[in-house]
Design an enzyme around this catalytic site. Structure first.
Site, mmCIF file in Angstrom:
data_model
loop_
_atom_site.group_PDB
_atom_site.id
_atom_site.type_symbol
_atom_site.label_atom_id
_atom_site.label_comp_id
_atom_site.label_asym_id
_atom_site.label_seq_id
_atom_site.Cartn_x
_atom_site.Cartn_y
_atom_site.Cartn_z
ATOM 1 N N ASN A 8 -1.228 -7.833 -6.669
ATOM 2 C CA ASN A 8 -1.168 -8.595 -5.419
ATOM 3 C C ASN A 8 -0.007 -8.088 -4.566
ATOM 4 O O ASN A 8 0.394 -8.740 -3.607
ATOM 5 C CB ASN A 8 -1.048 -10.099 -5.702
ATOM 6 C CG ASN A 8 -2.389 -10.712 -6.069
ATOM 7 O OD1 ASN A 8 -3.406 -10.384 -5.470
ATOM 8 N ND2 ASN A 8 -2.391 -11.574 -7.072
ATOM 9 N N ASN A 9 0.532 -6.924 -4.918
ATOM 10 C CA ASN A 9 1.598 -6.295 -4.142
ATOM 11 C C ASN A 9 0.964 -5.680 -2.896
ATOM 12 O O ASN A 9 0.255 -4.676 -2.980
ATOM 13 C CB ASN A 9 2.292 -5.228 -5.003
ATOM 14 C CG ASN A 9 3.409 -4.515 -4.281
ATOM 15 O OD1 ASN A 9 3.324 -4.221 -3.097
ATOM 16 N ND2 ASN A 9 4.460 -4.202 -5.023
ATOM 17 N N GLU A 39 3.277 -10.979 -16.440
ATOM 18 C CA GLU A 39 4.593 -10.543 -16.887
ATOM 19 C C GLU A 39 4.515 -9.141 -17.479
ATOM 20 O O GLU A 39 3.692 -8.868 -18.355
ATOM 21 C CB GLU A 39 5.142 -11.519 -17.925
ATOM 22 C CG GLU A 39 6.600 -11.301 -18.226
ATOM 23 C CD GLU A 39 7.179 -12.372 -19.134
ATOM 24 O OE1 GLU A 39 8.319 -12.185 -19.580
ATOM 25 O OE2 GLU A 39 6.500 -13.370 -19.406
ATOM 26 N N ASP A 68 1.684 1.178 -12.693
ATOM 27 C CA ASP A 68 3.100 0.867 -12.776
ATOM 28 C C ASP A 68 3.836 2.128 -12.361
ATOM 29 O O ASP A 68 3.418 3.237 -12.704
ATOM 30 C CB ASP A 68 3.512 0.417 -14.182
ATOM 31 C CG ASP A 68 4.827 -0.353 -14.168
ATOM 32 O OD1 ASP A 68 5.134 -1.005 -13.145
ATOM 33 O OD2 ASP A 68 5.558 -0.314 -15.173
ATOM 34 N N PHE A 148 8.516 1.324 1.118
ATOM 35 C CA PHE A 148 9.069 0.160 0.431
ATOM 36 C C PHE A 148 9.804 0.622 -0.819
ATOM 37 O O PHE A 148 9.796 1.803 -1.166
ATOM 38 C CB PHE A 148 7.962 -0.852 0.074
ATOM 39 C CG PHE A 148 6.917 -0.334 -0.866
ATOM 40 C CD1 PHE A 148 6.953 -0.660 -2.212
ATOM 41 C CD2 PHE A 148 5.881 0.482 -0.413
ATOM 42 C CE1 PHE A 148 5.985 -0.191 -3.089
ATOM 43 C CE2 PHE A 148 4.906 0.946 -1.276
ATOM 44 C CZ PHE A 148 4.959 0.617 -2.623
ATOM 45 N N TYR A 150 12.264 2.096 -3.271
ATOM 46 C CA TYR A 150 13.309 3.119 -3.221
ATOM 47 C C TYR A 150 13.028 4.207 -2.186
ATOM 48 O O TYR A 150 13.760 5.195 -2.122
ATOM 49 C CB TYR A 150 13.472 3.757 -4.606
ATOM 50 C CG TYR A 150 13.969 2.795 -5.658
ATOM 51 C CD1 TYR A 150 15.334 2.550 -5.820
ATOM 52 C CD2 TYR A 150 13.084 2.129 -6.493
ATOM 53 C CE1 TYR A 150 15.804 1.679 -6.783
ATOM 54 C CE2 TYR A 150 13.543 1.246 -7.465
ATOM 55 C CZ TYR A 150 14.899 1.024 -7.606
ATOM 56 O OH TYR A 150 15.362 0.154 -8.559
ATOM 57 N N HIS A 176 3.556 10.261 -5.557
ATOM 58 C CA HIS A 176 3.218 10.040 -6.959
ATOM 59 C C HIS A 176 1.971 9.172 -7.084
ATOM 60 O O HIS A 176 1.110 9.433 -7.918
ATOM 61 C CB HIS A 176 4.405 9.381 -7.663
ATOM 62 C CG HIS A 176 5.000 8.261 -6.870
ATOM 63 N ND1 HIS A 176 5.685 8.478 -5.686
ATOM 64 C CD2 HIS A 176 4.987 6.926 -7.048
ATOM 65 C CE1 HIS A 176 6.076 7.325 -5.189
ATOM 66 N NE2 HIS A 176 5.661 6.363 -5.989
ATOM 67 N N ARG A 177 1.873 8.138 -6.254
ATOM 68 C CA ARG A 177 0.705 7.252 -6.305
ATOM 69 C C ARG A 177 -0.540 8.008 -5.867
ATOM 70 O O ARG A 177 -1.617 7.843 -6.440
ATOM 71 C CB ARG A 177 0.953 6.017 -5.438
ATOM 72 C CG ARG A 177 -0.116 4.951 -5.614
ATOM 73 C CD ARG A 177 0.305 3.596 -5.066
ATOM 74 N NE ARG A 177 1.286 2.987 -5.967
ATOM 75 C CZ ARG A 177 2.568 2.794 -5.655
ATOM 76 N NH1 ARG A 177 3.032 3.128 -4.473
ATOM 77 N NH2 ARG A 177 3.388 2.248 -6.521
#
Length: 191
Positions: A8-9, A39, A68, A148, A150, A176-177
């Site tokens: 949900n980012n 989590e 991640d 967003f 770093y 990277h993504r």
């Protein structure tokens, strides 16, 4: 092809919508009225990506993927790494995270770093991992207002601009993504 992205980012969702080819329709947990905060208890990027993907797969029973991402800095022995989002504390404040990294690297000559993204895909109950990495350096100060996390202090190899100084199209063409997503797309195109 519809594909569920286990996040949900909104920053990640926006990037993926720009990166994914138009033949893919990105669906988010919010589209399914799911706002659960999963989590991340893994000790690696791979484990955290799998935790998020497994959670949504078990909840909805549909194929999905999660990612991640970690910033790995040589002089900090790979930190912040898996703790990138919460490096300065559990409130996950990007400005505080950036400030901590800059403080810890103050006076350090070795500023080599890499951004690494791991994507975990669960397709018909089977698990697959894909990785994308971009090497670069950490600048001595934050620069730029785009992106967003770093992005204001990460300068990719071969460039003079931080990710935050690049427009979205430029960043998304080398990030990277993007590299991890390209691996995912190549795989999905074969199945």
């Amino acid at each position: 092809m519809k594909i569920l992205f286990a996040t949900n980012n909104t920053h990640k969702v926006n990037e993926l919508r720009q990166i994914l080819p138009s033949r893919f329709e990105l669906v988010t947990p919010a589209d399914l009225n799911c706002y659960d905060d999963v989590e991340e208890t893994g000790s690696t990027l791979e484990e955290n990506a799998l935790i998020k993907a497994r959670y949504l797969y078990s909840r909805f029973g549909i194929s999905c993927f999660a990612d991640d991402t970690g910033l790995e800095i040589d002089a900090l022995n790979g930190a912040p790494g898996v703790y990138s989002a919460r490096y300065a504390g559990e409130n996950k404040d990007s400005r505080e995270n950036v400030a901590r990294v800059l403080c810890e690297l103050n006076g350090e000559n070795n500023r080599k770093a890499r951004f690494r993204t791991v994507i975990a895909l669960i397709l018909d109950g089977k698990e697959y991992l894909f990785e994308g990495t971009v090497n670069g350096t950490i600048s001595v100060e934050a620069k730029g207002n785009s992106g967003f996390g770093y992005d204001p202090i990460f300068v990719p190899e071969g460039y003079q601009l931080s990710f935050a100084e690049m427009d979205a199209e430029m960043k998304n063409s080398i990030s990277h993504r993007k590299r991890a997503t390209d691996e995912l797309v190549r795989f999905l195109d074969k199945v």
